[in-house]
Scaffold this motif. Structure first.
Motif, PDB file in Angstrom:
ATOM      1  N   GLY A   1       0.852  -1.220   0.059  1.00  0.00           N
ATOM      2  CA  GLY A   1       0.148  -0.266   0.016  1.00  0.00           C
ATOM      3  C   GLY A   1       0.829   1.326   0.074  1.00  0.00           C
ATOM      4  O   GLY A   1       2.154   1.250   0.246  1.00  0.00           O
ATOM      5  N   ASP A   2       0.217   2.376  -0.258  1.00  0.00           N
ATOM      6  CA  ASP A   2       0.581   3.581  -0.312  1.00  0.00           C
ATOM      7  C   ASP A   2       1.664   4.040   1.057  1.00  0.00           C
ATOM      8  O   ASP A   2       2.853   4.632   1.078  1.00  0.00           O
ATOM      9  CB  ASP A   2      -0.105   4.884  -0.673  1.00  0.00           C
ATOM     10  CG  ASP A   2      -0.568   4.822  -2.029  1.00  0.00           C
ATOM     11  OD1 ASP A   2      -0.138   4.067  -2.814  1.00  0.00           O
ATOM     12  OD2 ASP A   2      -1.494   5.180  -2.390  1.00  0.00           O
ATOM     13  N   ASP A   3       1.044   3.793   2.123  1.00  0.00           N
ATOM     14  CA  ASP A   3       1.532   3.979   3.400  1.00  0.00           C
ATOM     15  C   ASP A   3       2.957   3.188   3.302  1.00  0.00           C
ATOM     16  O   ASP A   3       3.665   4.041   4.027  1.00  0.00           O
ATOM     17  CB  ASP A   3       0.661   3.525   4.479  1.00  0.00           C
ATOM     18  CG  ASP A   3       0.294   2.341   4.422  1.00  0.00           C
ATOM     19  OD1 ASP A   3       0.329   1.566   3.202  1.00  0.00           O
ATOM     20  OD2 ASP A   3      -0.266   1.720   5.481  1.00  0.00           O
ATOM     21  N   PHE A   4       3.041   2.198   2.970  1.00  0.00           N
ATOM     22  CA  PHE A   4       4.336   1.179   3.030  1.00  0.00           C
ATOM     23  C   PHE A   4       5.056   1.613   2.022  1.00  0.00           C
ATOM     24  O   PHE A   4       6.442   1.888   2.282  1.00  0.00           O
ATOM     25  CB  PHE A   4       3.831  -0.209   2.802  1.00  0.00           C
ATOM     26  CG  PHE A   4       5.104  -1.054   2.630  1.00  0.00           C
ATOM     27  CD1 PHE A   4       5.975  -1.374   3.817  1.00  0.00           C
ATOM     28  CD2 PHE A   4       5.419  -1.684   1.591  1.00  0.00           C
ATOM     29  CE1 PHE A   4       6.819  -2.192   3.845  1.00  0.00           C
ATOM     30  CE2 PHE A   4       6.658  -2.499   1.337  1.00  0.00           C
ATOM     31  CZ  PHE A   4       7.263  -2.805   2.506  1.00  0.00           C
ATOM     32  N   MET A   5       4.894   2.128   0.783  1.00  0.00           N
ATOM     33  CA  MET A   5       5.810   2.355  -0.320  1.00  0.00           C
ATOM     34  C   MET A   5       6.623   3.918  -0.020  1.00  0.00           C
ATOM     35  O   MET A   5       7.645   4.094  -0.406  1.00  0.00           O
ATOM     36  CB  MET A   5       4.926   2.423  -1.578  1.00  0.00           C
ATOM     37  CG  MET A   5       4.535   1.090  -2.060  1.00  0.00           C
ATOM     38  SD  MET A   5       5.769  -0.240  -2.252  1.00  0.00           S
ATOM     39  CE  MET A   5       6.683   0.570  -3.615  1.00  0.00           C
ATOM     40  N   PHE A   6       5.763   4.776   0.718  1.00  0.00           N
ATOM     41  CA  PHE A   6       6.159   5.868   1.039  1.00  0.00           C
ATOM     42  C   PHE A   6       7.454   6.001   1.982  1.00  0.00           C
ATOM     43  O   PHE A   6       8.314   6.905   1.972  1.00  0.00           O
ATOM     44  CB  PHE A   6       5.223   6.786   1.726  1.00  0.00           C
ATOM     45  CG  PHE A   6       4.140   7.436   0.686  1.00  0.00           C
ATOM     46  CD1 PHE A   6       4.679   7.583  -0.658  1.00  0.00           C
ATOM     47  CD2 PHE A   6       2.722   7.704   0.921  1.00  0.00           C
ATOM     48  CE1 PHE A   6       3.612   8.082  -1.801  1.00  0.00           C
ATOM     49  CE2 PHE A   6       1.974   8.074   0.024  1.00  0.00           C
ATOM     50  CZ  PHE A   6       2.327   8.396  -1.158  1.00  0.00           C
ATOM     51  N   GLN A   7       7.592   4.772   2.680  1.00  0.00           N
ATOM     52  CA  GLN A   7       8.503   4.684   3.831  1.00  0.00           C
ATOM     53  C   GLN A   7       9.823   4.075   3.297  1.00  0.00           C
ATOM     54  O   GLN A   7      10.727   3.893   4.001  1.00  0.00           O
ATOM     55  CB  GLN A   7       8.029   3.875   4.682  1.00  0.00           C
ATOM     56  CG  GLN A   7       6.727   4.384   5.661  1.00  0.00           C
ATOM     57  CD  GLN A   7       6.227   3.252   6.524  1.00  0.00           C
ATOM     58  OE1 GLN A   7       7.144   2.669   7.350  1.00  0.00           O
ATOM     59  NE2 GLN A   7       5.093   3.342   6.709  1.00  0.00           N
ATOM     60  N   LEU A   8       9.722   3.340   1.850  1.00  0.00           N
ATOM     61  CA  LEU A   8      10.919   3.002   1.447  1.00  0.00           C
ATOM     62  C   LEU A   8      11.871   3.733   0.528  1.00  0.00           C
ATOM     63  O   LEU A   8      11.161   4.573  -0.027  1.00  0.00           O
ATOM     64  CB  LEU A   8      10.318   1.419   0.412  1.00  0.00           C
ATOM     65  CG  LEU A   8       9.436   0.643   1.330  1.00  0.00           C
ATOM     66  CD1 LEU A   8       8.912  -0.642   0.252  1.00  0.00           C
ATOM     67  CD2 LEU A   8      10.111   0.102   2.299  1.00  0.00           C
ATOM     68  N   PHE A   9      13.039   3.497   0.518  1.00  0.00           N
ATOM     69  CA  PHE A   9      13.889   4.075  -0.347  1.00  0.00           C
ATOM     70  C   PHE A   9      15.201   2.933  -0.647  1.00  0.00           C
ATOM     71  O   PHE A   9      15.194   1.887  -0.200  1.00  0.00           O
ATOM     72  CB  PHE A   9      14.896   5.428   0.547  1.00  0.00           C
ATOM     73  CG  PHE A   9      13.938   6.115   1.050  1.00  0.00           C
ATOM     74  CD1 PHE A   9      13.361   7.434   0.124  1.00  0.00           C
ATOM     75  CD2 PHE A   9      13.166   6.277   2.340  1.00  0.00           C
ATOM     76  CE1 PHE A   9      12.525   8.219   0.796  1.00  0.00           C
ATOM     77  CE2 PHE A   9      12.347   7.339   2.851  1.00  0.00           C
ATOM     78  CZ  PHE A   9      12.162   8.294   1.874  1.00  0.00           C
ATOM     79  N   GLY A  10      15.696   3.216  -1.914  1.00  0.00           N
ATOM     80  CA  GLY A  10      16.928   2.635  -2.321  1.00  0.00           C
ATOM     81  C   GLY A  10      16.495   1.276  -2.575  1.00  0.00           C
ATOM     82  O   GLY A  10      15.276   1.017  -3.325  1.00  0.00           O
TER      83      GLY A  10
END
Length: 371
Positions: free
Chosen positions: A218-227
């Motif tokens: 979900g968007d809430d999860f993807m927003f926290q991911l980098f790299g």
């Protein structure tokens, strides 16, 4: 995708053979509403005339569409869609179909305001759709909610719920309790299950698995991911959207296919496969100019791709056929002006006019001599 044929799933998607994960007993449905919004005649809750089943003092259920198999046990991870209304006003305050996101609910670990919903879901089978009536005590309580969703105090709630499927894992973990690797791994297992179903042409069931995989991303999860973690997640999420688009095109649900491809293109605007499939869906809807734009952009990323070249050729042939047809139509409407035919000479009239003229001259001469 170079030698792809639309009739061959394996050449139109990321689908590859994978073995089933025995540790995750995924229960799924075979219903028409596996993905996409069920038909609604109005904005209020559906009218249901089936028997009322009492699940709890404050929870009742009426089946709209029967499911199959077993019911989820405690701590099972359930994936569902629902709409919610306040009973007194028929005000709809939540709709996961409209938001295009499936909800994950772990039986026995749901939020307090979803206690009644959890009781209802625990008494449903995979694929079942039902109308639940939940008393305010097991919903938003005496005070209600004045943020989101907006629910007045002491409001009984009506839910139209569809249980997409569930994962029987004993002491199940909610997504929020999982590590990044666990969430991506769980999503990837569902993607692989979907791929296996896709190959068997079980398109509805395949879409269920893809939707459950996407629910982990979900968007809430993807927003926290980098790299690298974001890349890992997109490597699972984007193929799910693309394979859903392939399913939807085969099912002739072209508008929904366009939505799935567009989601991928927000992350990767030059994704050739997303552009190609969106172009296919747009072409089927008669949106030829938009389809051509997608195919041309896809060709920039994959200039030698035969499928893209073929679709551009088909569009050119279509345009030529349309032009010829229009030419014939306009030719009939605005044809050349009729050529005026020369009038036939009426000799009788000419002779009569000559005789009248002759007698007139003779009469004038006689009159003149007489004078």
């Amino acid at each position: 995708m170079d030698d792809a044929k639309e009739s061959e799933i394996q050449q139109e998607s990321e689908i590859q053979p994978f073995e089933q994960d025995e540790e995750n007993d995924i229960v799924t449905q075979q219903a028409a509403f596996a993905y996409g919004e069920p038909a609604q005649n109005g904005t209020g809750p559906p009218k249901v005339d089936t028997d009322v089943e009492v699940l709890h003092e404050k929870v009742t259920k009426q089946i709209i569409k029967a499911g199959h198999g077993q019911k989820p046990s405690k701590y099972a991870t359930c994936f569902l869609h629902y709409r919610a209304w306040t009973e007194s006003t028929n005000h709809k305050f939540e709709d996961t179909w409209q938001e295009q996101r499936a909800v994950e609910l772990v039986i026995g670990k749901e939020k307090q305001q979803l206690t009644g919903l959890g009781i209802g879901v625990s008494n449903m089978k995979a694929g079942e759709r039902a109308l639940l009536h939940v008393g305010w005590e097991l919903a938003y309580g005496e005070e209600g909610s004045f943020s989101f969703p907006n629910v007045p105090p002491m409001a009984d709630v009506l839910y139209e719920v569809e249980l997409i499927g569930f994962d029987e894992t004993g002491e199940g973990k909610a997504r929020i309790d999982m590590t990044v690797e666990e969430r991506i791994g769980s999503a990837d297992r569902r993607r692989m299950d979907g791929n296996a179903l896709f190959k068997e042409e079980k398109l509805e069931e395949a879409m269920q698995q893809y939707e459950m995989a996407i629910a982990y991303m979900g968007d809430d999860f993807m927003f926290q991911l980098f790299g690298k973690y974001r890349d890992m997640a997109l490597d699972v999420k984007n193929p799910c959207h693309l394979n859903m688009a392939a399913c939807l095109i085969k099912l002739k649900r072209f508008e929904e296919a366009i939505v799935q491809c567009s989601i991928v293109l927000t992350e990767d605007e030059n994704n050739a496969k997303a552009l190609y499939r969106r172009g296919k869906a747009r072409a089927e809807l008669g949106q030829t100019e938009a389809a051509r734009d997608d195919f041309l952009k896809a060709r920039k990323s994959a200039p030698e791709d035969k499928a893209i070249i073929r679709e551009l050729r088909l569009l050119a042939e279509h345009d030529k056929a349309v032009y010829q047809k229009q030419k014939e139509i306009y030719k009939g409407i605005f044809g050349p002006p009729p050529v005026s035919k020369p009038k036939r000479t009426n000799w009788l009239i000419l002779i009569w006019a000559w005789l009248v003229s002759l007698f007139s001259r003779v009469f004038k001469r006689v009159t003149h001599k007489a004078d």
